[in-house]
Design an enzyme around this catalytic site. Sequence first.
Site, mmCIF file in Angstrom:
data_model
loop_
_atom_site.group_PDB
_atom_site.id
_atom_site.type_symbol
_atom_site.label_atom_id
_atom_site.label_comp_id
_atom_site.label_asym_id
_atom_site.label_seq_id
_atom_site.Cartn_x
_atom_site.Cartn_y
_atom_site.Cartn_z
ATOM 1 N N CYS A 26 0.816 -1.211 0.000
ATOM 2 C CA CYS A 26 0.000 0.000 0.000
ATOM 3 C C CYS A 26 0.849 1.261 0.000
ATOM 4 O O CYS A 26 2.018 1.256 0.385
ATOM 5 C CB CYS A 26 -0.941 0.025 1.203
ATOM 6 N N HIS A 188 4.738 5.755 -1.122
ATOM 7 C CA HIS A 188 4.646 4.314 -0.894
ATOM 8 C C HIS A 188 4.969 4.065 0.577
ATOM 9 O O HIS A 188 5.993 4.512 1.088
ATOM 10 C CB HIS A 188 5.637 3.576 -1.794
ATOM 11 N N HIS A 189 4.078 3.340 1.254
ATOM 12 C CA HIS A 189 4.243 3.124 2.697
ATOM 13 C C HIS A 189 5.462 2.260 3.021
ATOM 14 O O HIS A 189 5.954 2.267 4.154
ATOM 15 C CB HIS A 189 2.976 2.469 3.259
ATOM 16 N N ALA A 190 5.982 1.536 2.042
ATOM 17 C CA ALA A 190 7.170 0.712 2.299
ATOM 18 C C ALA A 190 8.378 1.563 2.656
ATOM 19 O O ALA A 190 9.271 1.110 3.382
ATOM 20 C CB ALA A 190 7.488 -0.162 1.083
ATOM 21 N N CYS A 192 8.025 5.190 3.375
ATOM 22 C CA CYS A 192 7.659 6.473 3.975
ATOM 23 C C CYS A 192 6.467 6.301 4.905
ATOM 24 O O CYS A 192 5.480 5.641 4.555
ATOM 25 C CB CYS A 192 7.324 7.464 2.862
#
Length: 213
Positions: A26, A188-190, A192
């Site tokens: 996500c 991108h949550h990966a 940030c």
Amino acid sequence: MNFTRIDLNTWNRREHFALYRQQIKCGFSLTTKLDITAFRTALAETDYKFYPVMIYLISRVVNQFPEFRMAMKDNALIYWDQTDPVFTVFHKETETFSALFCRYCPDISEFMAGYNAVMAEYQHNTALFPQGALPENHLNISSLPWVSFDGFNLNITGNDDYFAPVFTMAKFQQEDNRVLLPVSVQVHHAVCDGFHAARFINTLQMMCDNILK
């Protein structure tokens, strides 16, 4: 462009990276309103235009924080030493847009010279990518000056490892004696988290407040 490889064995976000890249894939967007009242007053004393100066300021903040410069390269997580802005230009005659890019320079006068050179050569070219392939080390900036918004989200699918941030600006809003600029930050949550997005916004606001100081 030079880059630094991240050691996933020692990186303090290795668990977060694995979770949001492999299990819960996500990104997220955060929309806020920058107070650009003082910024517009200061800008009126120069020959600079609003949009390219905002491109410069966003790029300047991005280049302060590695989480906004991350990418996958040769199956490794890296962050670029520098990222350059890709920005949209609208064509009224075709109701389409082009994506142009210029090199980021910390000095605003040098940046504006580079931006103006790109615009002089390509602003009337209606191809989507008039300059050819985008640089690997890029960030994305666009503007919707026809409408204001309280929220904006892009649904990016099919590329789980696309980590370049997306920044979208909207039409000004007048609120009492203040002028507000809606800005959306999509990441991108990966790579940030909410903390990083908030720090970006707060730093950008500070830069707007002190643009000519």
